[in-house]
Design a protein around this motif. Structure first.
Motif, PDB file in Angstrom:
ATOM      1  N   GLU A 195       0.865  -1.286  -0.004  1.00  0.00           N
ATOM      2  CA  GLU A 195       0.081   0.155   0.121  1.00  0.00           C
ATOM      3  C   GLU A 195       0.815   1.161  -0.165  1.00  0.00           C
ATOM      4  OE1 GLU A 195      -3.293   0.562  -0.454  1.00  0.00           O
ATOM      5  OE2 GLU A 195      -3.057  -1.562  -1.007  1.00  0.00           O
ATOM      6  N   GLU A 196       2.235   1.043   0.573  1.00  0.00           N
ATOM      7  CA  GLU A 196       2.828   2.180   0.594  1.00  0.00           C
ATOM      8  C   GLU A 196       3.607   2.585  -0.756  1.00  0.00           C
ATOM      9  OE1 GLU A 196       3.234   0.066   3.693  1.00  0.00           O
ATOM     10  OE2 GLU A 196       1.483   1.620   3.977  1.00  0.00           O
ATOM     11  N   ARG A 197       3.697   1.542  -1.711  1.00  0.00           N
ATOM     12  CA  ARG A 197       4.326   1.687  -2.947  1.00  0.00           C
ATOM     13  C   ARG A 197       3.687   1.858  -4.311  1.00  0.00           C
ATOM     14  NH1 ARG A 197       8.974  -0.542  -1.441  1.00  0.00           N
ATOM     15  NH2 ARG A 197       7.774  -2.461  -0.644  1.00  0.00           N
ATOM     16  N   GLY A 198       4.079   2.693  -5.092  1.00  0.00           N
ATOM     17  CA  GLY A 198       3.349   2.662  -6.462  1.00  0.00           C
ATOM     18  C   GLY A 198       4.465   2.039  -7.522  1.00  0.00           C
ATOM     19  N   PHE A 199       3.965   1.652  -8.672  1.00  0.00           N
ATOM     20  CA  PHE A 199       4.600   1.201  -9.636  1.00  0.00           C
ATOM     21  C   PHE A 199       4.332   1.745 -10.885  1.00  0.00           C
ATOM     22  CE2 PHE A 199       4.919  -2.221  -6.499  1.00  0.00           C
ATOM     23  CZ  PHE A 199       6.292  -2.648  -6.583  1.00  0.00           C
ATOM     24  N   LEU A 200       5.380   1.737 -11.841  1.00  0.00           N
ATOM     25  CA  LEU A 200       5.181   2.318 -13.049  1.00  0.00           C
ATOM     26  C   LEU A 200       5.887   1.599 -13.999  1.00  0.00           C
ATOM     27  CD1 LEU A 200       4.001   4.357 -15.435  1.00  0.00           C
ATOM     28  CD2 LEU A 200       5.971   5.661 -14.849  1.00  0.00           C
ATOM     29  N   ILE A 201       5.395   0.562 -14.773  1.00  0.00           N
ATOM     30  CA  ILE A 201       5.994  -0.391 -15.482  1.00  0.00           C
ATOM     31  C   ILE A 201       5.853  -0.061 -17.120  1.00  0.00           C
ATOM     32  CG2 ILE A 201       5.827  -2.936 -16.117  1.00  0.00           C
ATOM     33  CD1 ILE A 201       5.064  -3.243 -13.267  1.00  0.00           C
ATOM     34  N   ILE A 202       7.056   0.197 -17.339  1.00  0.00           N
ATOM     35  CA  ILE A 202       6.972   0.456 -19.039  1.00  0.00           C
ATOM     36  C   ILE A 202       7.336  -0.770 -19.797  1.00  0.00           C
ATOM     37  CG2 ILE A 202       8.220   1.902 -20.712  1.00  0.00           C
ATOM     38  CD1 ILE A 202       8.834   3.933 -18.535  1.00  0.00           C
ATOM     39  N   THR A 203       6.519  -1.132 -20.720  1.00  0.00           N
ATOM     40  CA  THR A 203       6.759  -2.098 -21.686  1.00  0.00           C
ATOM     41  C   THR A 203       6.238  -2.513 -23.038  1.00  0.00           C
ATOM     42  OG1 THR A 203       6.441  -4.752 -21.662  1.00  0.00           O
ATOM     43  CG2 THR A 203       4.695  -3.519 -20.472  1.00  0.00           C
ATOM     44  N   HIS A 204       7.003  -2.816 -23.970  1.00  0.00           N
ATOM     45  CA  HIS A 204       6.435  -2.915 -25.107  1.00  0.00           C
ATOM     46  C   HIS A 204       5.415  -4.023 -25.563  1.00  0.00           C
ATOM     47  CE1 HIS A 204       7.568  -1.951 -29.350  1.00  0.00           C
ATOM     48  NE2 HIS A 204       7.523  -3.300 -29.641  1.00  0.00           N
ATOM     49  N   TYR A 205       5.655  -5.145 -24.854  1.00  0.00           N
ATOM     50  CA  TYR A 205       4.744  -6.325 -24.728  1.00  0.00           C
ATOM     51  C   TYR A 205       4.042  -6.579 -23.632  1.00  0.00           C
ATOM     52  CZ  TYR A 205       8.197  -7.210 -28.418  1.00  0.00           C
ATOM     53  OH  TYR A 205       9.086  -7.086 -29.297  1.00  0.00           O
ATOM     54  N   GLN A 206       2.828  -7.182 -23.978  1.00  0.00           N
ATOM     55  CA  GLN A 206       1.948  -7.620 -22.930  1.00  0.00           C
ATOM     56  C   GLN A 206       2.231  -8.831 -22.170  1.00  0.00           C
ATOM     57  OE1 GLN A 206      -0.486 -10.253 -22.762  1.00  0.00           O
ATOM     58  NE2 GLN A 206      -1.661  -9.519 -21.318  1.00  0.00           N
ATOM     59  N   ARG A 207       3.405  -9.441 -22.449  1.00  0.00           N
ATOM     60  CA  ARG A 207       3.731 -10.705 -21.809  1.00  0.00           C
ATOM     61  C   ARG A 207       3.958 -10.439 -20.296  1.00  0.00           C
ATOM     62  NH1 ARG A 207       9.418 -13.508 -22.758  1.00  0.00           N
ATOM     63  NH2 ARG A 207      10.253 -11.625 -22.425  1.00  0.00           N
ATOM     64  N   LEU A 208       4.664  -9.623 -19.849  1.00  0.00           N
ATOM     65  CA  LEU A 208       5.034  -9.445 -18.576  1.00  0.00           C
ATOM     66  C   LEU A 208       3.737  -9.091 -17.801  1.00  0.00           C
ATOM     67  CD1 LEU A 208       7.288  -8.480 -16.350  1.00  0.00           C
ATOM     68  CD2 LEU A 208       6.733  -6.364 -17.138  1.00  0.00           C
ATOM     69  N   LEU A 209       2.615  -8.520 -18.296  1.00  0.00           N
ATOM     70  CA  LEU A 209       1.505  -8.209 -17.817  1.00  0.00           C
ATOM     71  C   LEU A 209       0.715  -9.308 -17.320  1.00  0.00           C
ATOM     72  CD1 LEU A 209       0.686  -4.840 -19.526  1.00  0.00           C
ATOM     73  CD2 LEU A 209       2.098  -5.227 -17.250  1.00  0.00           C
ATOM     74  N   ASN A 210       1.222 -10.529 -18.012  1.00  0.00           N
ATOM     75  CA  ASN A 210       0.438 -11.637 -17.474  1.00  0.00           C
ATOM     76  C   ASN A 210       0.696 -12.176 -16.182  1.00  0.00           C
ATOM     77  OD1 ASN A 210      -0.940 -12.367 -19.897  1.00  0.00           O
ATOM     78  ND2 ASN A 210       0.922 -13.283 -20.901  1.00  0.00           N
ATOM     79  N   TYR A 211       2.041 -11.796 -15.703  1.00  0.00           N
ATOM     80  CA  TYR A 211       2.585 -12.297 -14.376  1.00  0.00           C
ATOM     81  C   TYR A 211       2.459 -10.887 -13.440  1.00  0.00           C
ATOM     82  CZ  TYR A 211       4.157 -15.864 -17.342  1.00  0.00           C
ATOM     83  OH  TYR A 211       4.325 -16.840 -18.141  1.00  0.00           O
ATOM     84  N   ILE A 212       2.207  -9.782 -13.925  1.00  0.00           N
ATOM     85  CA  ILE A 212       1.992  -8.700 -13.127  1.00  0.00           C
ATOM     86  C   ILE A 212       0.939  -7.993 -13.703  1.00  0.00           C
ATOM     87  CG2 ILE A 212       3.204  -6.508 -12.196  1.00  0.00           C
ATOM     88  CD1 ILE A 212       5.912  -7.588 -12.996  1.00  0.00           C
ATOM     89  N   THR A 213      -0.082  -8.178 -12.591  1.00  0.00           N
ATOM     90  CA  THR A 213      -1.509  -7.461 -13.228  1.00  0.00           C
ATOM     91  C   THR A 213      -1.489  -6.062 -12.678  1.00  0.00           C
ATOM     92  OG1 THR A 213      -2.361  -9.645 -12.577  1.00  0.00           O
ATOM     93  CG2 THR A 213      -3.868  -8.019 -13.201  1.00  0.00           C
ATOM     94  N   PRO A 214      -1.715  -5.214 -13.821  1.00  0.00           N
ATOM     95  CA  PRO A 214      -1.615  -3.827 -13.697  1.00  0.00           C
ATOM     96  C   PRO A 214      -2.952  -3.210 -13.209  1.00  0.00           C
ATOM     97  CG  PRO A 214      -1.537  -4.050 -16.017  1.00  0.00           C
ATOM     98  CD  PRO A 214      -1.602  -5.524 -15.148  1.00  0.00           C
ATOM     99  N   ASP A 215      -3.142  -2.235 -12.536  1.00  0.00           N
ATOM    100  CA  ASP A 215      -4.462  -1.697 -12.224  1.00  0.00           C
ATOM    101  C   ASP A 215      -4.812  -0.758 -13.394  1.00  0.00           C
ATOM    102  OD1 ASP A 215      -4.793  -2.391  -9.243  1.00  0.00           O
ATOM    103  OD2 ASP A 215      -2.850  -1.675  -9.253  1.00  0.00           O
ATOM    104  N   PHE A 216      -3.942  -0.066 -13.919  1.00  0.00           N
ATOM    105  CA  PHE A 216      -4.123   0.834 -15.211  1.00  0.00           C
ATOM    106  C   PHE A 216      -3.187   0.439 -16.238  1.00  0.00           C
ATOM    107  CE2 PHE A 216      -5.475   2.873 -11.083  1.00  0.00           C
ATOM    108  CZ  PHE A 216      -6.623   3.126 -11.332  1.00  0.00           C
ATOM    109  N   VAL A 217      -3.579   0.840 -17.593  1.00  0.00           N
ATOM    110  CA  VAL A 217      -2.759   0.613 -18.577  1.00  0.00           C
ATOM    111  C   VAL A 217      -2.777   1.944 -19.465  1.00  0.00           C
ATOM    112  CG1 VAL A 217      -2.381  -0.555 -20.628  1.00  0.00           C
ATOM    113  CG2 VAL A 217      -2.892  -1.907 -18.625  1.00  0.00           C
ATOM    114  N   HIS A 218      -1.860   2.527 -19.822  1.00  0.00           N
ATOM    115  CA  HIS A 218      -1.745   3.727 -20.613  1.00  0.00           C
ATOM    116  C   HIS A 218      -0.977   3.407 -21.909  1.00  0.00           C
ATOM    117  CE1 HIS A 218      -2.697   5.593 -16.800  1.00  0.00           C
ATOM    118  NE2 HIS A 218      -1.743   5.071 -16.403  1.00  0.00           N
ATOM    119  N   VAL A 219      -1.450   4.251 -22.900  1.00  0.00           N
ATOM    120  CA  VAL A 219      -0.571   4.034 -24.241  1.00  0.00           C
ATOM    121  C   VAL A 219       0.135   5.201 -24.624  1.00  0.00           C
ATOM    122  CG1 VAL A 219      -0.830   3.424 -26.803  1.00  0.00           C
ATOM    123  CG2 VAL A 219      -2.310   2.207 -24.931  1.00  0.00           C
ATOM    124  N   MET A 220       1.359   5.213 -24.737  1.00  0.00           N
ATOM    125  CA  MET A 220       2.017   6.355 -25.224  1.00  0.00           C
ATOM    126  C   MET A 220       2.425   6.426 -26.631  1.00  0.00           C
ATOM    127  SD  MET A 220       5.139   7.869 -22.927  1.00  0.00           S
ATOM    128  CE  MET A 220       6.059   9.372 -23.354  1.00  0.00           C
TER     129      MET A 220
END
Ligand code: ADP
Ligand code: MG
Length: 259
Positions: A195-220
């Motif tokens: 609860e004390e920590r936030g993450f910003l995960i930058i990735t080109h591929y979705q595959r990592l997100l199969n293992y780390i479920t994001p709350d929000f996804v943004h497209v740049m």
């Protein structure tokens, strides 16, 4: 206090060319945000500008971590304030061992008078190395020198785990990882969710997100966040690529252009 990280209207240039064209993003403790996007759209520039890389000049906007103005701080002060960046291409530093580097980084973060004893440091480092299935031999090697791509990425996660940051930015931590290493890295990240920590995960591929479920996804694209959604957005990008986003928004060239 729960962590609150807010980026408002951030613009940055490199060698006089504007790469970031107004980024807005709010990350609270406990949240995982993913930024996805094609190559050359400014994702790594965002990470570097946030960390205070001297090559990137912030020309507009604010970045606050718990009401502290990060843009007024040097790189080391940002780290001390709790910002952590795992770079897409970690640097090799000859002459500095991994464990010396880690220990001084941890002690700088903890502050004077609050340093970790050598014994405790070694115990913590070896414990985390075990979790990441790293050979403890890596503690005594020069920082990243001769490490394979996957070993460098694991070493970045080791740093993250030991530094106990408030905001974690991971820039393409999945690139160059085979599936087993990817799972280990993801488990390391998941073990640090709090609860004390936030993450910003930058990735080109979705595959990592199969293992780390994001709350929000943004497209740049074009140096801006052009679309935001939940995990379903990452899945659609995986299945359909980025063309539909470009069509929907009338974007012809998604990059920020050649410098
Ligand atoms: P991404 O991470 O989304 O692939 P980058 O942020 O690395 O994109 O790059 C965005 C644009 O900024 C590219 O056109 C790139 O050439 C340019 N750029 C980034 N860093 C540098 C740099 N250090 N020197 C010159 N151009 C750069
Ligand atoms: Mg990049």
């Amino acid at each position: 206090m729960s962590t609150q990280f807010s980026i408002n209207g951030l613009k940055a240039t490199i060698e006089g060319k504007e790469i970031l064209k107004g980024i807005n993003l709010n990350i609270k403790g406990g949240e995982i945000h993913a930024i996805m996007g094609p190559n050359g759209t400014g994702k790594s520039t965002l990470a570097s500008a946030l960390m205070g890389h001297p090559k990137y000049e912030v020309t507009e906007g604010t970045v606050l971590l718990n009401d502290e103005d990060l843009l007024e701080m040097g790189v080391d002060e940002r780290a001390r304030a709790g910002l952590f960046l795992a770079m897409q291409y970690p640097s090799e530093i000859t002459g500095v061992t991994n464990s010396d580097f880690l220990r001084s980084a941890i002690n700088a973060r903890r502050g004077e008078g609050n340093e970790l004893s050598l014994i405790k440091f070694i115990r913590q480092m070896e414990g985390k190395m075990k979790e990441l299935e790293m050979n403890t031999e890596f503690a005594h090697r020069y920082l990243n020198e001769g490490f394979s791509g996957g070993e460098k990425k694991r070493n970045e996660i080791l740093q993250m785990m030991l530094l106990d940051p408030k905001i974690v930015i991971l820039d393409e931590i999945d690139s160059g990882l085979d599936i087993d290493a990817l799972k280990i890295v993801a488990a390391g990240v998941n073990s640090m969710r709090s609860e004390e920590r936030g993450f910003l995960i930058i990735t080109h591929y979705q595959r990592l997100l199969n293992y780390i479920t994001p709350d929000f996804v943004h497209v740049m694209m074009q140096g801006r966040i052009v679309k935001s959604g939940g995990p379903e957005l990452a899945e659609r990008l995986e299945n359909e690529g980025y063309d539909w986003v470009k069509e929907e928004l009338g974007i012809v060239d998604e990059t920020v252009g050649q410098v």
